[in-house]
Design an enzyme around this catalytic site. Structure first.
Site, short mmCIF file in Angstrom:
data_model
loop_
_atom_site.label_atom_id
_atom_site.label_comp_id
_atom_site.label_asym_id
_atom_site.label_seq_id
_atom_site.Cartn_x
_atom_site.Cartn_y
_atom_site.Cartn_z
N LYS A 71 3.33 62.12 41.90
CA LYS A 71 1.91 62.10 42.27
C LYS A 71 1.06 62.48 41.04
CE LYS A 71 2.60 60.91 46.51
NZ LYS A 71 2.06 61.05 47.80
N GLU A 72 -0.16 62.96 41.28
CA GLU A 72 -1.08 63.25 40.18
C GLU A 72 -0.42 64.12 39.10
OE1 GLU A 72 -1.86 62.71 43.18
OE2 GLU A 72 -3.92 62.03 43.43
N SER A 97 7.28 55.12 46.53
CA SER A 97 5.89 55.27 46.96
C SER A 97 5.61 54.21 48.00
CB SER A 97 4.94 55.10 45.77
OG SER A 97 3.61 54.94 46.24
N SER A 98 5.00 54.61 49.10
CA SER A 98 4.66 53.64 50.15
C SER A 98 3.50 52.75 49.70
CB SER A 98 4.29 54.36 51.44
OG SER A 98 3.09 55.08 51.26
N GLN A 99 2.83 53.14 48.61
CA GLN A 99 1.70 52.34 48.13
C GLN A 99 2.14 50.97 47.62
OE1 GLN A 99 -0.60 54.61 45.33
NE2 GLN A 99 -1.16 56.15 46.85
N LYS A 105 -10.12 59.13 51.91
CA LYS A 105 -9.87 58.39 50.66
C LYS A 105 -9.01 57.16 50.94
CE LYS A 105 -6.43 59.24 48.02
NZ LYS A 105 -5.40 59.59 47.03
N ARG A 107 4.30 67.62 41.48
CA ARG A 107 3.77 68.66 42.37
C ARG A 107 4.81 69.70 42.78
NH1 ARG A 107 -0.27 64.91 46.14
NH2 ARG A 107 -2.05 65.07 44.73
N GLY A 163 -4.25 56.12 42.32
CA GLY A 163 -3.02 55.40 42.68
C GLY A 163 -3.29 54.31 43.70
N LYS A 215 -11.86 64.03 42.32
CA LYS A 215 -11.03 62.84 42.60
C LYS A 215 -11.23 62.39 44.05
CE LYS A 215 -6.50 61.04 41.52
NZ LYS A 215 -6.05 60.28 42.65
N ASP A 240 0.86 64.78 51.48
CA ASP A 240 -0.28 65.44 50.84
C ASP A 240 -0.63 66.74 51.54
OD1 ASP A 240 -0.34 63.43 49.06
OD2 ASP A 240 -2.23 62.53 49.72
N HIS A 249 -6.34 67.29 42.03
CA HIS A 249 -7.31 67.76 43.03
C HIS A 249 -6.67 68.60 44.14
CE1 HIS A 249 -6.44 64.01 45.69
NE2 HIS A 249 -5.55 64.06 44.72
N ARG A 250 -5.49 68.17 44.59
CA ARG A 250 -4.89 68.90 45.71
C ARG A 250 -4.37 70.27 45.28
NH1 ARG A 250 -6.01 65.86 49.55
NH2 ARG A 250 -5.78 63.61 49.37
N ASN A 274 -7.02 57.71 37.57
CA ASN A 274 -5.74 58.15 38.12
C ASN A 274 -5.68 57.82 39.61
OD1 ASN A 274 -3.21 59.27 38.11
ND2 ASN A 274 -3.89 61.40 38.04
N ARG A 325 3.05 57.17 36.08
CA ARG A 325 3.39 57.01 37.49
C ARG A 325 4.01 55.63 37.70
NH1 ARG A 325 -1.85 58.92 40.79
NH2 ARG A 325 -0.40 58.73 42.54
N ASP A 375 -11.96 58.54 42.83
CA ASP A 375 -11.04 57.46 43.19
C ASP A 375 -11.78 56.26 43.78
OD1 ASP A 375 -8.89 58.86 42.26
OD2 ASP A 375 -7.75 58.80 44.14
#
Ligand code: DC
Length: 681
Positions: free
Chosen positions: A344-345, A169-171, A22, A348, A94, A415, A317, A390-391, A92, A122, A49
């Protein structure tokens, strides 16, 4: 689908070709769109996604042509999206939301970006703050710091230093880095705070380099992005998803034999994804791992898995998979430095703790850690919620190696991994189940119990659950035709089958539920659809290793439709009435043959004519008519059928091999084995 019931799985083994990564798929789509030239992307992940990213790029005027083999041909726009004003819905996703925010904020158009409600919870403020330093004009359309966003055409400042926080978030850093080449000048990004999830930033840098932009970095604090435009590499093959691999590798570590490990192909030693380091964690737990350039195999160590303490910042993850794997390890497992789980989603940390507790684990949770111990007496059957994450759905499926369980909302795997459960089924062997149905007093109870004993299997007397429900309703003054009231009772029934006795609310109830009026009540409440629904998972929770014999009316048709052997056991009404008459006489109870016969006829009619799960022989069930056939002979015939049906019907040779512990001691008494691929309940 509202839920998926999994039987207990006894072993995993075999190969899985992983879906595309992903993280790589969504990054490559954006880079291909921003670059000059055409990019042929192979093995792109097909999931929600990636669909959100593809939709967004098409809306922005980028041509993305999909072929039947999972390839996409992207015609890049050379850093300038053809559509200058648009509204984008990003679900969703990210990765898509953060990276498109950065790219569009610097591209001189007017855009609105929104997602599902959870996406709007988020955070994105750190990325917006960074982009504003470059002159970007961004408005929060709801809550400050969170999506949805409005991005306006703005004058972007030439070159300089941009600061971005790296500890949420590293995003944010990823989005910024990928977008900066659009400014046409060199920029330096300085990271504030300790950068989390560094391996994801490494993926970003590796992919930018493939598209011709080489970022120079000083440690993890500063990144210099040159004034170069993206250039398509022409063709690009997406590697398999390392996070998705974690579920199969964990299944191998929990239950695969060394000579038939679980092997994933698509990722391996040469992977650029940080989550391949999940295998180091499995190794620390004792798992046997083998690895090639693009494959990894895992199996259970002879001495079993052991708990570990691990800083999981580099594998946020895949660390979720570790938490569930820890249910199969001795001692405590402590996962630390996982604060990012909270954004996260779903949250968690909270979600994992709540659901792991349902299985009987002992949990300790903090702002940024989770510690757990498996339950001493084995995992408990549980109904697991997945929070549209999803996870959560994928990692909790592994608990099925210890207990039957229900997974609510399994569709959320779409996802990132739409056919996850089918892939799991292909490598997992469920405990076998024999379904025996038939009318009242056909002798199926006695035959089923003996077959279960001979095989060392569990035994489910499903009729007893309907009888207990009728008795509990009577005791609580709830009318037998009050569907909602009786269903509530069925759902919360405090029933236990222990020491050869049946218990209701802690009291022995074996004799009471066999009385004639309770028999009639059972048949009445059994006709109520909501009652049957309420008892469904309770029955499936008996589907445990080493195997199960279930007796009832709808074992083959509804409760265990994938049973490896289905038998319809019957006898004429006259013979059944006679048997019942004799039984009552032997107990010294008053018995009236004509009344018994009339009651049997009435119950047959009711059980066979009700709208839901009526009593009838399933098309794939074998008929065993016990008129003139003794119990011993019926049992022997059934065991013979079981040997043939369940030992012969195997697709994979591996299932033919019997190993100690596969099927319980009783298996020895019926000669050969037993395990078969029977699919889910
Ligand atoms: O098998 P039994 O006689 O103990 O069952 C009691 C009642 O419960 C019977 O009237 C039919 C109903 N029943 C059912 O509808 N479905 C089952 N799987 C088992 C029993």
């Amino acid at each position: 689908m509202a839920f998926l019931d999994l039987p207990q799985l006894v072993r995993a083994g075999g190969s899985v070709q992983l879906p595309g990564s992903k993280s790589i798929s969504n990054r490559v789509l954006l880079l291909a769109a921003l670059s000059g030239g055409v990019t042929e992307i192979r093995h792109l992940l097909a999931s929600d996604d990636t669909a959100r990213m593809l939709d967004a790029l098409r809306t922005l005027g980028v041509e993305c042509l999909e072929d039947a083999e999972g390839g996409v041909r992207v015609t890049g726009c050379g850093g300038r999206f053809p559509v200058r004003a648009a509204q984008l819905f990003l679900g969703n996703a990210g990765t898509a939301f953060r990276s498109l925010t950065a790219a569009l904020a610097l591209s001189g158009g007017d855009y609105v970006l929104e997602g599902v409600p959870r996406m709007h919870e988020r955070p994105i403020g750190d990325l917006v703050d960074a982009l504003r330093q470059l002159g970007a004009e961004i408005d929060y359309l709801a809550k400050p710091g969170f999506p949805p966003l409005r991005l306006k055409a703005a004058t972007i400042k030439p070159g300089g230093v941009v600061r971005v926080r790296g500890d949420v978030s590293s995003q944010f850093l990823t989005g910024l880095l990928m977008a900066l080449p659009l400014t046409g000048v060199e920029n330096t990004v300085e990271v504030e705070g300790e950068l989390i999830s560094k391996p994801y930033v490494e993926i970003t840098l590796a992919l930018m380099a493939r598209f011709g932009v080489r970022v120079a970095r000083q440690g993890w604090q500063a990144f210099s992005v040159p004034a170069a435009g993206y250039v398509s590499p022409g063709a690009f093959a997406v590697e398999g998803d390392a996070s998705s691999a974690s579920y199969f590798l964990a299944a191998g570590a929990i239950s695969a034999n060394a000579d038939d490990p679980v092997r994933v192909t698509g990722v391996g030693r040469a992977s650029i994804q940080g989550d391949v380091r999940f295998v180091e964690a499995l190794q620390a737990m004792g798992a046997s791992i083998e690895m090639g350039d693009d494959w990894i195999a895992a199996s259970r160590p002879p001495q079993g898995l052991r708990g570990i303490e691990l800083d999981c910042n580099h594998i946020p993850d895949a660390a979720m998979t570790l938490a569930v794997t820890a249910l199969f390890a001795t001692g405590e497992t402590r996962l630390t430095n996982i604060a990012s789980w909270r954004v996260k989603e779903t949250d968690r940390i909270a979600a994992m703790a709540t659901e792991l507790r349902k299985l009987g684990a002992t949990l300790e949770e903090g702002d940024d850690f989770l510690a757990l111990r498996p339950p001493a007496g084995g995992l408990r059957p549980a109904i697991v919620d997945t929070y549209d994450d999803h996870r959560m759905a994928m990692c909790f499926s592994l608990a099925a190696f210890g207990t039957p369980l229900r997974i609510n909302g399994p569709g959320c795997t779409a996802k990132t991994f739409p056919d996850y459960f089918a892939r799991l089924r292909a490598i997992a062997v469920p405990a076998p189940v024999i379904a025996i149905d038939g009318p009242s007093a056909s002798g199926k109870g006695a035959v089923s119990a003996r077959v279960a004993a001979a095989l060392g299997f569990h035994y489910l007397d499903s009729g007893a659950l309907y009888r207990l429900t009728a008795l509990a309703a009577r005791e609580r003054g709830v009318d037998w035709d009050d569907e909602a009231g009786v269903a509530d009772i069925a759902r919360t029934l405090d029933a236990a089958f222990r020491a050869g006795e049946i218990w209701l609310n802690g009291k022995a109830a074996g004799a009471a539920i066999r009385e004639e009026d309770i028999s009639a009540g059972a048949s009445k409440v059994a006709a109520l659809p909501k009652v049957r629904e309420a008892l469904l998972f309770r029955q499936r929770a008996f589907h445990r290793a080493p195997g199960l014999v279930g007796d009832g009316r709808d074992m083959a048709s509804v409760v265990f439709p994938k049973a490896c052997l289905k038998v319809f056991l019957t006898a004429s009404a006259a013979v059944r009435a006679e048997r019942r008459y004799k039984q009552l006489q032997e107990k010294g109870w008053a018995a009236d043959y004509a009344a018994i016969r009339a009651e049997i006829d009435a119950r047959d009619t009711r059980d066979a004519s009700r709208a839901v799960a009526p009593l009838r022989q399933a098309p794939d069930a074998r008929l065993l008519d016990t008129d003139g056939v003794g119990i011993e002979e019926a049992v022997a015939r059934l065991l013979g059928w079981y040997r043939r049906a369940c030992a012969v019907r195997r697709d994979r040779a591996v299932f033919l091999r019997r190993r100690p512990g596969d099927c319980g001691q009783g298996a020895a008494q019926v000669g050969k084995p037993n395990i078969t691929e029977i699919g889910w309940a």
